[in-house]
Design a protein around this motif. Structure first.
Motif, PDB file in Angstrom:
ATOM      1  N   PRO A   1      16.384  25.325  24.848  1.00 51.97           N
ATOM      2  CA  PRO A   1      15.138  25.222  24.076  1.00 51.97           C
ATOM      3  C   PRO A   1      15.018  23.849  23.425  1.00 51.97           C
ATOM      4  CG  PRO A   1      16.246  27.310  23.624  1.00 51.97           C
ATOM      5  CD  PRO A   1      17.195  26.487  24.435  1.00 51.97           C
ATOM      6  N   LEU A   2      13.807  23.323  23.388  1.00 55.38           N
ATOM      7  CA  LEU A   2      13.568  22.014  22.786  1.00 55.38           C
ATOM      8  C   LEU A   2      13.494  22.155  21.268  1.00 55.38           C
ATOM      9  CD1 LEU A   2      10.821  20.637  25.211  1.00 55.38           C
ATOM     10  CD2 LEU A   2      13.277  20.161  25.247  1.00 55.38           C
ATOM     11  N   ARG A   3      14.253  21.316  20.558  1.00 55.85           N
ATOM     12  CA  ARG A   3      14.267  21.343  19.100  1.00 55.85           C
ATOM     13  C   ARG A   3      14.060  19.927  18.582  1.00 55.85           C
ATOM     14  NH1 ARG A   3      18.843  22.433  16.622  1.00 55.85           N
ATOM     15  NH2 ARG A   3      17.716  23.150  14.768  1.00 55.85           N
ATOM     16  N   PHE A   4      13.489  19.831  17.400  1.00 58.74           N
ATOM     17  CA  PHE A   4      13.290  18.516  16.806  1.00 58.74           C
ATOM     18  C   PHE A   4      13.494  18.587  15.301  1.00 58.74           C
ATOM     19  CE2 PHE A   4       9.154  20.552  16.815  1.00 58.74           C
ATOM     20  CZ  PHE A   4       8.567  20.200  15.614  1.00 58.74           C
ATOM     21  N   GLY A   5      13.801  17.435  14.717  1.00 62.89           N
ATOM     22  CA  GLY A   5      13.941  17.322  13.279  1.00 62.89           C
ATOM     23  C   GLY A   5      12.870  16.404  12.729  1.00 62.89           C
ATOM     24  N   CYS A   6      12.545  16.560  11.425  1.00 61.35           N
ATOM     25  CA  CYS A   6      11.502  15.763  10.788  1.00 61.35           C
ATOM     26  C   CYS A   6      11.990  15.197   9.459  1.00 61.35           C
ATOM     27  CB  CYS A   6      10.266  16.614  10.501  1.00 61.35           C
ATOM     28  SG  CYS A   6       9.457  17.304  11.955  1.00 61.35           S
ATOM     29  N   GLY A   7      11.656  13.946   9.215  1.00 60.98           N
ATOM     30  CA  GLY A   7      11.853  13.328   7.916  1.00 60.98           C
ATOM     31  C   GLY A   7      10.514  12.850   7.397  1.00 60.98           C
ATOM     32  N   LEU A   8      10.207  13.152   6.139  1.00 64.32           N
ATOM     33  CA  LEU A   8       8.914  12.797   5.560  1.00 64.32           C
ATOM     34  C   LEU A   8       9.134  12.108   4.219  1.00 64.32           C
ATOM     35  CD1 LEU A   8       5.802  12.931   5.500  1.00 64.32           C
ATOM     36  CD2 LEU A   8       6.004  15.243   4.555  1.00 64.32           C
ATOM     37  N   ASN A   9       8.541  10.940   4.058  1.00 66.52           N
ATOM     38  CA  ASN A   9       8.726  10.170   2.838  1.00 66.52           C
ATOM     39  C   ASN A   9       7.424   9.478   2.459  1.00 66.52           C
ATOM     40  OD1 ASN A   9      10.208   9.007   0.673  1.00 66.52           O
ATOM     41  ND2 ASN A   9      10.373   7.095   1.811  1.00 66.52           N
TER      42      ASN A   9
ATOM     43  N   VAL B   1      13.649  20.131   8.481  1.00 60.74           N
ATOM     44  CA  VAL B   1      12.804  19.140   7.819  1.00 60.74           C
ATOM     45  C   VAL B   1      13.416  18.759   6.483  1.00 60.74           C
ATOM     46  CG1 VAL B   1      10.474  18.620   6.966  1.00 60.74           C
ATOM     47  CG2 VAL B   1      10.765  20.242   8.856  1.00 60.74           C
ATOM     48  N   LEU B   2      13.376  17.474   6.163  1.00 64.00           N
ATOM     49  CA  LEU B   2      13.705  16.995   4.820  1.00 64.00           C
ATOM     50  C   LEU B   2      12.513  16.199   4.302  1.00 64.00           C
ATOM     51  CD1 LEU B   2      17.454  15.874   4.985  1.00 64.00           C
ATOM     52  CD2 LEU B   2      16.489  17.600   3.448  1.00 64.00           C
ATOM     53  N   ILE B   3      12.001  16.598   3.142  1.00 61.38           N
ATOM     54  CA  ILE B   3      10.835  15.963   2.549  1.00 61.38           C
ATOM     55  C   ILE B   3      11.253  15.297   1.242  1.00 61.38           C
ATOM     56  CG2 ILE B   3       8.490  16.311   1.678  1.00 61.38           C
ATOM     57  CD1 ILE B   3       8.443  18.906   3.309  1.00 61.38           C
ATOM     58  N   ALA B   4      10.986  14.010   1.126  1.00 58.61           N
ATOM     59  CA  ALA B   4      11.334  13.293  -0.095  1.00 58.61           C
ATOM     60  C   ALA B   4      10.587  13.893  -1.290  1.00 58.61           C
ATOM     61  CB  ALA B   4      10.987  11.816   0.045  1.00 58.61           C
ATOM     62  N   ARG B   5      11.293  14.026  -2.412  1.00 60.88           N
ATOM     63  CA  ARG B   5      10.640  14.516  -3.624  1.00 60.88           C
ATOM     64  C   ARG B   5       9.479  13.607  -4.030  1.00 60.88           C
ATOM     65  NH1 ARG B   5      14.386  14.878  -8.783  1.00 60.88           N
ATOM     66  NH2 ARG B   5      14.121  12.609  -8.606  1.00 60.88           N
TER      67      ARG B   5
ATOM     68  N   ILE C   1      13.679   5.057   4.758  1.00 65.95           N
ATOM     69  CA  ILE C   1      14.149   6.332   4.223  1.00 65.95           C
ATOM     70  C   ILE C   1      13.641   7.502   5.053  1.00 65.95           C
ATOM     71  CG2 ILE C   1      13.902   7.892   2.250  1.00 65.95           C
ATOM     72  CD1 ILE C   1      14.159   5.403   0.455  1.00 65.95           C
ATOM     73  N   ALA C   2      12.419   7.429   5.590  1.00 60.23           N
ATOM     74  CA  ALA C   2      11.913   8.506   6.450  1.00 60.23           C
ATOM     75  C   ALA C   2      12.821   8.696   7.661  1.00 60.23           C
ATOM     76  CB  ALA C   2      10.489   8.200   6.887  1.00 60.23           C
ATOM     77  N   PHE C   3      13.251   7.595   8.274  1.00 56.12           N
ATOM     78  CA  PHE C   3      14.172   7.694   9.407  1.00 56.12           C
ATOM     79  C   PHE C   3      15.513   8.276   8.972  1.00 56.12           C
ATOM     80  CE2 PHE C   3      11.213   4.817  11.497  1.00 56.12           C
ATOM     81  CZ  PHE C   3      11.308   5.204  12.830  1.00 56.12           C
ATOM     82  N   ARG C   4      16.007   7.855   7.813  1.00 55.25           N
ATOM     83  CA  ARG C   4      17.300   8.352   7.324  1.00 55.25           C
ATOM     84  C   ARG C   4      17.215   9.843   6.984  1.00 55.25           C
ATOM     85  NH1 ARG C   4      18.469   4.180   9.356  1.00 55.25           N
ATOM     86  NH2 ARG C   4      19.550   2.400   8.379  1.00 55.25           N
ATOM     87  N   LEU C   5      16.076  10.272   6.458  1.00 54.65           N
ATOM     88  CA  LEU C   5      15.910  11.692   6.148  1.00 54.65           C
ATOM     89  C   LEU C   5      15.962  12.538   7.417  1.00 54.65           C
ATOM     90  CD1 LEU C   5      13.119  11.570   3.411  1.00 54.65           C
ATOM     91  CD2 LEU C   5      15.448  12.410   3.096  1.00 54.65           C
TER      92      LEU C   5
ATOM     93  N   GLN D   1       0.854  -1.192   0.000  1.00 47.58           N
ATOM     94  CA  GLN D   1       0.000   0.000   0.000  1.00 47.58           C
ATOM     95  C   GLN D   1       0.886   1.236   0.000  1.00 47.58           C
ATOM     96  OE1 GLN D   1      -3.791  -0.346   0.632  1.00 47.58           O
ATOM     97  NE2 GLN D   1      -3.425   1.442  -0.638  1.00 47.58           N
ATOM     98  N   LEU D   2       0.407   2.293  -0.670  1.00 46.56           N
ATOM     99  CA  LEU D   2       1.124   3.559  -0.615  1.00 46.56           C
ATOM    100  C   LEU D   2       0.951   4.168   0.776  1.00 46.56           C
ATOM    101  CD1 LEU D   2       2.706   5.809  -2.113  1.00 46.56           C
ATOM    102  CD2 LEU D   2       0.483   6.863  -2.593  1.00 46.56           C
ATOM    103  N   VAL D   3       2.067   4.555   1.390  1.00 46.96           N
ATOM    104  CA  VAL D   3       2.027   5.169   2.713  1.00 46.96           C
ATOM    105  C   VAL D   3       2.867   6.440   2.691  1.00 46.96           C
ATOM    106  CG1 VAL D   3       1.747   2.936   3.873  1.00 46.96           C
ATOM    107  CG2 VAL D   3       4.040   3.910   3.600  1.00 46.96           C
ATOM    108  N   SER D   4       2.563   7.339   3.607  1.00 49.62           N
ATOM    109  CA  SER D   4       3.469   8.444   3.913  1.00 49.62           C
ATOM    110  C   SER D   4       3.895   8.273   5.360  1.00 49.62           C
ATOM    111  CB  SER D   4       2.808   9.802   3.665  1.00 49.62           C
ATOM    112  OG  SER D   4       1.575   9.914   4.332  1.00 49.62           O
ATOM    113  N   VAL D   5       5.175   8.521   5.601  1.00 50.56           N
ATOM    114  CA  VAL D   5       5.778   8.259   6.906  1.00 50.56           C
ATOM    115  C   VAL D   5       6.466   9.528   7.394  1.00 50.56           C
ATOM    116  CG1 VAL D   5       7.311   6.769   8.235  1.00 50.56           C
ATOM    117  CG2 VAL D   5       6.213   5.892   6.161  1.00 50.56           C
ATOM    118  N   LEU D   6       6.080   9.972   8.576  1.00 48.54           N
ATOM    119  CA  LEU D   6       6.688  11.133   9.212  1.00 48.54           C
ATOM    120  C   LEU D   6       7.437  10.681  10.456  1.00 48.54           C
ATOM    121  CD1 LEU D   6       7.005  14.256   9.576  1.00 48.54           C
ATOM    122  CD2 LEU D   6       4.882  14.189  10.901  1.00 48.54           C
ATOM    123  N   VAL D   7       8.720  11.013  10.521  1.00 46.45           N
ATOM    124  CA  VAL D   7       9.537  10.710  11.692  1.00 46.45           C
ATOM    125  C   VAL D   7       9.930  12.028  12.355  1.00 46.45           C
ATOM    126  CG1 VAL D   7      11.703   9.732  12.527  1.00 46.45           C
ATOM    127  CG2 VAL D   7      10.408   8.556  10.728  1.00 46.45           C
TER     128      VAL D   7
END
Length: 327
Positions: free
Chosen positions: A225-233, A274-278, A259-263, A129-135
């Motif tokens: 300050p609290l900071r976070f990073g995001c990967g989206l694939n 944030v890094l968003i997969a093309r 790949i979402a985790f690696r991003l 199934q097609l999924v989108s994954v946000l980490v």
């Protein structure tokens, strides 16, 4: 009382109040946070001993809706004359009172309501199934843990995860995994297509997480300050109840998840939030949107560079404006 004066610009959402008899308008940007209180770090600084240092905030989401939150203030935050005890949506013309200061919330353009073109279609659960994954991953967790101590950071992370889970549930997330100090959120696209509404929903989650961190900072007082990073694939993945009998859990496995985790990890080297997969944009079917700032990033464990769109949180509001305007 301080704020950013607006004179004749194009802001469509702002607060209006009087300073020495003159009106001042403070804009609230899309995906922005407007804080109120005595502390100079606030967007609106209120010189009033009835206001707490970090008193309240307004968060504006991707479609333009604004939510007012009290940050555990001593004297409360009032909306149209009533104290609020939970996040409260705002409408143009609402009156907000913090301490003795009264402000009017004005929104000259209605928030945009997005329709899901796949709503009502029959859905079949299949293996692929097609999924989108946000980490989403907290930055500097080890140092925070050492500075705050196990008990204090456990209490803070517990509240962060609880609030994050509520936001993801509201966002229609199919599966949420809490992995150490990280969150993996999974959306399944039943028609094997991603829509603009799906993208905006995910950006709203990022914005909501910023609000959660802001509240956690005020309450738990971390040393930094609290900071976070995001990967989206996005991509095809095997989904279903995976695990041993009695402990199986709905999840997804495959390259899309890896790949979402690696991003997310690559955001540190890329110097962005944030890094968003093309692939996310190429999978959109109801609108054509081709970002111009695609870069090639190196992902751990992969030989070939991966095309992705880097962003900082301050840039997302402008990006959403372009996405909403696309045909």
């Amino acid at each position: 009382m301080g704020g950013s004066l607006v004179t004749g610009d194009s802001a469509d959402t702002f607060l209006r109040y009087d300073v020495n008899g003159s009106p001042v308008d403070v804009p609230i940007e899309r995906l922005g946070i407007c804080g109120f209180g005595r502390a100079t770090s606030n967007t609106v600084v209120i010189s009033d001993n009835m206001a707490s240092r970090e008193h309240a905030m307004i968060r504006r989401n991707a479609t333009g809706h604004c939510i007012l939150n009290d940050l555990g203030s001593t004297n409360g935050t009032f909306l149209n004359g009533r104290p609020i005890s939970m996040p409260s949506p705002l409408r143009s013309g609402d009156i907000i009172q913090v301490g003795r200061q009264v402000m009017e919330f004005i929104q000259t353009a209605d928030p945009q309501e997005l329709v899901d073109p796949n709503a009502g279609r029959t859905q079949f659960l299949v293996e692929q199934q097609l999924v989108s994954v946000l980490v989403i991953d907290l930055r500097g967790y080890t140092g925070l843990s050492a500075a705050m101590g196990e008990t204090a950071i456990a209490a803070m992370m517990g509240e962060i995860f609880q609030e994050a889970g509520a936001i993801l549930n509201q966002a229609g997330c199919w599966s949420t995994k809490f992995i150490g100090d990280a969150i993996m959120a999974l959306w399944v696209h039943a028609t094997n297509a991603i829509t603009r509404k799906d993208m905006v929903t995910i950006f709203d989650v990022m914005s909501g997480y910023q609000g959660i961190f802001r509240v956690a900072e005020r309450k738990h007082k971390p040393p930094n300050p609290l900071r976070f990073g995001c990967g989206l694939n996005a991509g095809m993945a095997s989904i279903g109840n995976i695990g041993s009998a009695g402990s199986a859990d709905f999840t997804a496995m495959g390259e899309a998840v890896n790949i979402a985790f690696r991003l997310e990890t690559a955001t540190k080297a890329a110097g962005c939030d944030v890094l968003i997969a093309r692939d996310m944009f190429e999978a959109m079917t109801d609108v054509r949107y081709c970002p111009t700032n695609v870069v090639e990033v190196d992902l751990k464990g992969y030989d070939a560079a991966f095309p992705a769109v880097p962003m900082n949180f301050d840039d997302i509001g402008g990006f959403i404006e372009g996405l909403l305007a696309a045909e």
